[in-house]
Design a protein around this motif. Structure first.
Motif, mmCIF file in Angstrom:
data_model
loop_
_atom_site.group_PDB
_atom_site.id
_atom_site.type_symbol
_atom_site.label_atom_id
_atom_site.label_comp_id
_atom_site.label_asym_id
_atom_site.label_seq_id
_atom_site.Cartn_x
_atom_site.Cartn_y
_atom_site.Cartn_z
ATOM 1 N N LEU A 1 0.908 -1.147 0.072
ATOM 2 C CA LEU A 1 -0.070 -0.017 -0.087
ATOM 3 C C LEU A 1 0.878 1.335 -0.129
ATOM 4 C CD1 LEU A 1 -2.766 1.390 0.046
ATOM 5 C CD2 LEU A 1 -2.669 1.140 2.483
ATOM 6 N N ALA A 2 1.795 1.316 0.723
ATOM 7 C CA ALA A 2 2.758 2.404 0.675
ATOM 8 C C ALA A 2 3.626 2.786 -0.624
ATOM 9 C CB ALA A 2 3.889 2.264 1.850
ATOM 10 N N GLN A 3 3.806 1.681 -1.259
ATOM 11 C CA GLN A 3 4.368 1.930 -2.596
ATOM 12 C C GLN A 3 3.395 2.536 -3.651
ATOM 13 O OE1 GLN A 3 7.691 1.639 -3.579
ATOM 14 N NE2 GLN A 3 6.900 2.760 -5.041
ATOM 15 N N LEU A 4 2.093 1.841 -3.379
ATOM 16 C CA LEU A 4 0.936 2.246 -4.463
ATOM 17 C C LEU A 4 0.823 3.614 -4.132
ATOM 18 C CD1 LEU A 4 -1.320 1.767 -6.257
ATOM 19 C CD2 LEU A 4 -2.846 1.240 -4.077
ATOM 20 N N LEU A 5 0.697 4.302 -2.841
ATOM 21 C CA LEU A 5 0.543 5.734 -2.476
ATOM 22 C C LEU A 5 1.595 6.351 -3.190
ATOM 23 C CD1 LEU A 5 -0.878 5.529 1.144
ATOM 24 C CD2 LEU A 5 -2.081 5.973 -1.047
ATOM 25 N N VAL A 6 2.896 5.968 -3.167
ATOM 26 C CA VAL A 6 3.768 6.688 -3.660
ATOM 27 C C VAL A 6 3.783 6.886 -4.902
ATOM 28 C CG1 VAL A 6 6.438 6.935 -3.982
ATOM 29 C CG2 VAL A 6 5.510 6.748 -1.558
ATOM 30 N N ASP A 7 3.197 5.664 -5.673
ATOM 31 C CA ASP A 7 3.442 5.596 -7.008
ATOM 32 C C ASP A 7 2.427 6.625 -7.628
ATOM 33 O OD1 ASP A 7 5.312 3.697 -7.329
ATOM 34 O OD2 ASP A 7 4.035 2.112 -7.497
ATOM 35 N N LEU A 8 1.227 6.919 -6.996
ATOM 36 C CA LEU A 8 0.240 7.805 -7.347
ATOM 37 C C LEU A 8 0.518 9.476 -7.167
ATOM 38 C CD1 LEU A 8 -2.764 5.979 -5.714
ATOM 39 C CD2 LEU A 8 -2.336 5.931 -8.169
ATOM 40 N N LEU A 9 1.737 9.673 -6.442
ATOM 41 C CA LEU A 9 1.987 11.170 -6.263
ATOM 42 C C LEU A 9 2.211 11.581 -7.579
ATOM 43 C CD1 LEU A 9 4.509 10.875 -3.206
ATOM 44 C CD2 LEU A 9 2.106 11.511 -3.122
ATOM 45 N N PRO A 10 1.637 12.713 -7.785
ATOM 46 C CA PRO A 10 1.824 13.631 -9.225
ATOM 47 C C PRO A 10 3.468 13.996 -9.147
ATOM 48 C CG PRO A 10 0.646 14.799 -7.684
ATOM 49 C CD PRO A 10 0.718 13.688 -7.035
ATOM 50 N N HIS A 11 4.139 13.550 -10.158
ATOM 51 C CA HIS A 11 5.635 13.911 -10.170
ATOM 52 C C HIS A 11 5.788 15.254 -10.816
ATOM 53 C CE1 HIS A 11 6.714 9.947 -9.233
ATOM 54 N NE2 HIS A 11 5.910 9.147 -9.900
ATOM 55 N N ASP A 12 4.878 15.920 -11.324
ATOM 56 C CA ASP A 12 4.790 17.270 -11.627
ATOM 57 C C ASP A 12 4.493 18.127 -10.723
ATOM 58 O OD1 ASP A 12 2.254 16.611 -11.818
ATOM 59 O OD2 ASP A 12 1.896 17.585 -14.118
ATOM 60 N N ASP A 13 4.089 17.922 -9.669
ATOM 61 C CA ASP A 13 3.733 18.654 -8.463
ATOM 62 C C ASP A 13 4.945 19.485 -7.899
ATOM 63 O OD1 ASP A 13 1.826 19.492 -6.227
ATOM 64 O OD2 ASP A 13 3.562 18.616 -5.131
ATOM 65 N N GLY A 14 4.617 20.628 -7.834
ATOM 66 C CA GLY A 14 5.711 21.577 -7.332
ATOM 67 C C GLY A 14 6.397 21.206 -5.828
ATOM 68 N N HIS A 15 5.667 20.693 -4.926
ATOM 69 C CA HIS A 15 6.113 20.223 -3.842
ATOM 70 C C HIS A 15 7.171 19.096 -3.880
ATOM 71 C CE1 HIS A 15 3.856 22.695 -0.969
ATOM 72 N NE2 HIS A 15 2.630 22.104 -1.760
ATOM 73 N N HIS A 16 6.702 18.044 -4.770
ATOM 74 C CA HIS A 16 7.423 16.943 -4.940
ATOM 75 C C HIS A 16 8.535 17.184 -5.827
ATOM 76 C CE1 HIS A 16 7.799 12.661 -5.238
ATOM 77 N NE2 HIS A 16 7.915 12.541 -6.470
ATOM 78 N N LYS A 17 8.741 18.066 -6.642
ATOM 79 C CA LYS A 17 9.881 18.432 -7.352
ATOM 80 C C LYS A 17 10.639 19.072 -6.447
ATOM 81 C CE LYS A 17 8.285 19.210 -12.249
ATOM 82 N NZ LYS A 17 8.051 20.172 -13.117
ATOM 83 N N ARG A 18 10.360 20.058 -5.696
ATOM 84 C CA ARG A 18 11.149 20.707 -4.733
ATOM 85 C C ARG A 18 11.785 19.785 -3.610
ATOM 86 N NH1 ARG A 18 8.005 24.726 -4.253
ATOM 87 N NH2 ARG A 18 6.808 24.016 -2.851
ATOM 88 N N ASP A 19 11.141 19.036 -3.213
ATOM 89 C CA ASP A 19 11.453 17.972 -2.129
ATOM 90 C C ASP A 19 12.509 17.340 -2.653
ATOM 91 O OD1 ASP A 19 9.530 19.080 -0.423
ATOM 92 O OD2 ASP A 19 8.181 17.219 -0.937
ATOM 93 N N LEU A 20 12.392 16.564 -3.839
ATOM 94 C CA LEU A 20 13.460 15.862 -4.696
ATOM 95 C C LEU A 20 14.589 16.717 -4.640
ATOM 96 C CD1 LEU A 20 11.496 13.504 -6.713
ATOM 97 C CD2 LEU A 20 12.485 13.054 -4.620
ATOM 98 N N GLN A 21 14.681 17.918 -5.114
ATOM 99 C CA GLN A 21 15.896 18.800 -5.364
ATOM 100 C C GLN A 21 16.825 19.013 -4.199
ATOM 101 O OE1 GLN A 21 14.092 22.096 -7.106
ATOM 102 N NE2 GLN A 21 14.362 21.330 -9.191
ATOM 103 N N ARG A 22 15.853 19.414 -3.014
ATOM 104 C CA ARG A 22 16.470 19.251 -1.659
ATOM 105 C C ARG A 22 16.898 18.066 -1.215
ATOM 106 N NH1 ARG A 22 11.356 23.032 0.571
ATOM 107 N NH2 ARG A 22 12.034 25.036 -0.511
ATOM 108 N N LEU A 23 16.385 17.075 -1.389
ATOM 109 C CA LEU A 23 16.880 15.474 -1.237
ATOM 110 C C LEU A 23 18.154 15.630 -1.919
ATOM 111 C CD1 LEU A 23 17.015 12.769 0.125
ATOM 112 C CD2 LEU A 23 15.477 12.144 -1.810
ATOM 113 N N GLU A 24 18.444 15.642 -3.257
ATOM 114 C CA GLU A 24 19.494 15.567 -3.975
ATOM 115 C C GLU A 24 20.807 16.442 -3.326
ATOM 116 O OE1 GLU A 24 21.367 16.251 -8.226
ATOM 117 O OE2 GLU A 24 19.137 15.555 -8.071
#
Length: 114
Positions: free
Chosen positions: A79-102
């Motif tokens: 279920l956890a992986q399914l929820l992550v797979d459903l996250l919109p990859h073009d979302d501003g929060h998600h993009k910014r979070d991944l840049q900060r993670l990098e």
């Protein structure tokens, strides 16, 4: 059925979904998550505890520190992986979070300043 409803209610929060998205990419401490999300550590710690209690996150103890990663293959069929797979990859929060993670991962590789 009620267990699944409870778990989905736990995940139904913007900050907790962001934490799941980040923990799908790396083992992260509460401090690192707070830095990436620009939230207070206490708030992030509470979210992480809720997600771990709901079996969305796994805890790794490393001496006095704990890091967390996504429990992608849980007993619920992922279920956890399914929820992550459903996250919109073009979302501003998600993009910014991944840049900060990098940026945090790059800093880890370089080690502490001399």
């Amino acid at each position: 059925m009620m267990t699944m409803v409870s778990r989905l209610q736990t995940a139904a929060d913007l900050d907790r979904l962001r934490i799941l998205g980040l923990c799908a990419h790396a083992d992260l401490t509460v401090r690192e998550l707070a830095e990436i999300l620009e939230l207070r550590r206490e708030r992030v710690a509470r979210h992480v505890q809720m997600l771990a209690s709901a079996d969305f996150l796994c805890r790794n103890r490393q001496g006095p520190w704990c890091s967390y990663h996504l429990n992608a293959g849980g007993k619920d069929g992922g279920l956890a992986q399914l929820l992550v797979d459903l996250l919109p990859h073009d979302d501003g929060h998600h993009k910014r979070d991944l840049q900060r993670l990098e940026a945090i991962q790059d800093a880890r590789l370089k080690g502490p300043p001399a």
